[in-house]
Design a protein around this motif. Structure first.
Motif, PDB file in Angstrom:
ATOM      1  N   THR A  78       0.873  -1.178   0.000  1.00 31.93           N
ATOM      2  CA  THR A  78       0.000   0.000   0.000  1.00 31.93           C
ATOM      3  C   THR A  78       0.906   1.222   0.000  1.00 31.93           C
ATOM      4  O   THR A  78       2.071   1.151   0.389  1.00 31.93           O
ATOM      5  N   THR A  79       0.391   2.320  -0.447  1.00 32.32           N
ATOM      6  CA  THR A  79       1.164   3.552  -0.441  1.00 32.32           C
ATOM      7  C   THR A  79       1.031   4.194   0.932  1.00 32.32           C
ATOM      8  O   THR A  79      -0.075   4.377   1.434  1.00 32.32           O
ATOM      9  N   LEU A  80       2.157   4.508   1.515  1.00 31.28           N
ATOM     10  CA  LEU A  80       2.180   5.128   2.839  1.00 31.28           C
ATOM     11  C   LEU A  80       2.882   6.475   2.736  1.00 31.28           C
ATOM     12  O   LEU A  80       3.816   6.638   1.945  1.00 31.28           O
ATOM     13  N   PHE A  81       2.424   7.411   3.520  1.00 34.07           N
ATOM     14  CA  PHE A  81       3.139   8.682   3.607  1.00 34.07           C
ATOM     15  C   PHE A  81       2.980   9.244   5.004  1.00 34.07           C
ATOM     16  O   PHE A  81       2.030   8.934   5.715  1.00 34.07           O
ATOM     17  N   TRP A  82       3.958  10.034   5.397  1.00 26.38           N
ATOM     18  CA  TRP A  82       4.005  10.614   6.734  1.00 26.38           C
ATOM     19  C   TRP A  82       4.427  12.072   6.630  1.00 26.38           C
ATOM     20  O   TRP A  82       5.154  12.447   5.715  1.00 26.38           O
ATOM     21  N   THR A  83       3.998  12.846   7.577  1.00 22.58           N
ATOM     22  CA  THR A  83       4.518  14.204   7.727  1.00 22.58           C
ATOM     23  C   THR A  83       4.793  14.440   9.203  1.00 22.58           C
ATOM     24  O   THR A  83       4.064  13.944  10.067  1.00 22.58           O
ATOM     25  N   TYR A  84       5.862  15.144   9.457  1.00 20.72           N
ATOM     26  CA  TYR A  84       6.228  15.491  10.828  1.00 20.72           C
ATOM     27  C   TYR A  84       6.562  16.968  10.891  1.00 20.72           C
ATOM     28  O   TYR A  84       7.270  17.489  10.028  1.00 20.72           O
ATOM     29  N   GLY A  85       6.055  17.599  11.908  1.00 20.79           N
ATOM     30  CA  GLY A  85       6.354  18.998  12.142  1.00 20.79           C
ATOM     31  C   GLY A  85       7.262  19.142  13.341  1.00 20.79           C
ATOM     32  O   GLY A  85       7.673  18.159  13.955  1.00 20.79           O
ATOM     33  N   LEU A  86       7.543  20.366  13.675  1.00 19.61           N
ATOM     34  CA  LEU A  86       8.327  20.672  14.862  1.00 19.61           C
ATOM     35  C   LEU A  86       7.383  21.123  15.966  1.00 19.61           C
ATOM     36  O   LEU A  86       6.361  21.756  15.692  1.00 19.61           O
ATOM     37  N   TYR A  87       7.708  20.807  17.193  1.00 22.10           N
ATOM     38  CA  TYR A  87       6.878  21.180  18.331  1.00 22.10           C
ATOM     39  C   TYR A  87       6.618  22.678  18.295  1.00 22.10           C
ATOM     40  O   TYR A  87       7.550  23.486  18.208  1.00 22.10           O
ATOM     41  N   ASN A  88       5.340  23.044  18.326  1.00 15.23           N
ATOM     42  CA  ASN A  88       4.894  24.438  18.265  1.00 15.23           C
ATOM     43  C   ASN A  88       5.442  25.186  17.047  1.00 15.23           C
ATOM     44  O   ASN A  88       5.551  26.406  17.067  1.00 15.23           O
ATOM     45  N   ASP A  89       5.841  24.428  16.036  1.00 16.49           N
ATOM     46  CA  ASP A  89       6.401  25.011  14.805  1.00 16.49           C
ATOM     47  C   ASP A  89       7.613  25.892  15.072  1.00 16.49           C
ATOM     48  O   ASP A  89       7.880  26.852  14.343  1.00 16.49           O
ATOM     49  N   VAL A  90       8.362  25.560  16.109  1.00 14.63           N
ATOM     50  CA  VAL A  90       9.543  26.333  16.479  1.00 14.63           C
ATOM     51  C   VAL A  90      10.789  25.506  16.159  1.00 14.63           C
ATOM     52  O   VAL A  90      10.916  24.354  16.591  1.00 14.63           O
ATOM     53  N   LYS A  91      11.699  26.092  15.388  1.00 13.17           N
ATOM     54  CA  LYS A  91      12.905  25.402  14.944  1.00 13.17           C
ATOM     55  C   LYS A  91      14.022  25.566  15.977  1.00 13.17           C
ATOM     56  O   LYS A  91      14.708  26.580  16.021  1.00 13.17           O
ATOM     57  N   THR A  92      14.139  24.561  16.836  1.00 14.10           N
ATOM     58  CA  THR A  92      15.232  24.512  17.807  1.00 14.10           C
ATOM     59  C   THR A  92      15.951  23.182  17.639  1.00 14.10           C
ATOM     60  O   THR A  92      15.414  22.245  17.039  1.00 14.10           O
ATOM     61  N   LYS A  93      17.144  23.093  18.166  1.00 15.63           N
ATOM     62  CA  LYS A  93      17.896  21.840  18.073  1.00 15.63           C
ATOM     63  C   LYS A  93      17.119  20.690  18.706  1.00 15.63           C
ATOM     64  O   LYS A  93      17.043  19.594  18.155  1.00 15.63           O
ATOM     65  N   GLY A  94      16.508  20.935  19.843  1.00 15.74           N
ATOM     66  CA  GLY A  94      15.730  19.898  20.527  1.00 15.74           C
ATOM     67  C   GLY A  94      14.519  19.450  19.732  1.00 15.74           C
ATOM     68  O   GLY A  94      14.215  18.256  19.665  1.00 15.74           O
ATOM     69  N   HIS A  95      13.819  20.391  19.114  1.00 19.02           N
ATOM     70  CA  HIS A  95      12.631  20.046  18.333  1.00 19.02           C
ATOM     71  C   HIS A  95      13.009  19.287  17.064  1.00 19.02           C
ATOM     72  O   HIS A  95      12.315  18.356  16.655  1.00 19.02           O
ATOM     73  N   ILE A  96      14.124  19.681  16.455  1.00 13.75           N
ATOM     74  CA  ILE A  96      14.587  18.971  15.263  1.00 13.75           C
ATOM     75  C   ILE A  96      15.039  17.563  15.641  1.00 13.75           C
ATOM     76  O   ILE A  96      14.731  16.596  14.938  1.00 13.75           O
ATOM     77  N   THR A  97      15.718  17.425  16.764  1.00 16.31           N
ATOM     78  CA  THR A  97      16.137  16.109  17.240  1.00 16.31           C
ATOM     79  C   THR A  97      14.922  15.215  17.487  1.00 16.31           C
ATOM     80  O   THR A  97      14.918  14.042  17.110  1.00 16.31           O
ATOM     81  N   ALA A  98      13.888  15.762  18.093  1.00 16.25           N
ATOM     82  CA  ALA A  98      12.661  14.993  18.345  1.00 16.25           C
ATOM     83  C   ALA A  98      11.996  14.575  17.037  1.00 16.25           C
ATOM     84  O   ALA A  98      11.506  13.450  16.906  1.00 16.25           O
TER      85      ALA A  98
END
Length: 100
Positions: free
Chosen positions: A62-82
């Motif tokens: 089956t075709t699968l797709f995913w999207t992931y955002g950053l916590y609160n849409d804030v670009k920090t090292k921790g959010h990118i790591t998560a």
């Protein structure tokens, strides 16, 4: 990576992404996975933008797709790591399911 998205959307790669048996993720893509698997549209021309930071795709049984955002849409090292942690968990989950 974000600075390579314009190169990754080249039509010549669409067939490769469609045939891969592991999820492919486009980091920094806020336009989903479609510009990468459809050779008729470029990343620049793709409609709309989302708050997503990564888009993944797998064409298998089956075709699968995913999207992931950053916590609160804030670009920090921790959010990118998560976010990367979620991506790696997804790859591991898919890998385990296909090996069963």
């Amino acid at each position: 990576m974000p600075n390579k998205l314009l190169e990754a959307d080249q039509g010549e790669y669409a067939d490769i992404y469609l045939k891969m048996r592991i999820p492919t993720f486009f980091i920094g893509s806020n336009k989903g996975h479609v510009p990468f698997i459809a050779d008729w549209i470029s990343y620049k021309e793709a409609a709309g933008e989302t708050t997503d930071y990564a888009a993944g795709y797998l064409n298998g049984k089956t075709t699968l797709f995913w999207t992931y955002g950053l916590y609160n849409d804030v670009k920090t090292k921790g959010h990118i790591t998560a976010m990367y942690s979620h991506v790696f968990q997804t790859v591991e989950t898919v890998k385990n399911k296909t090996q069963q």
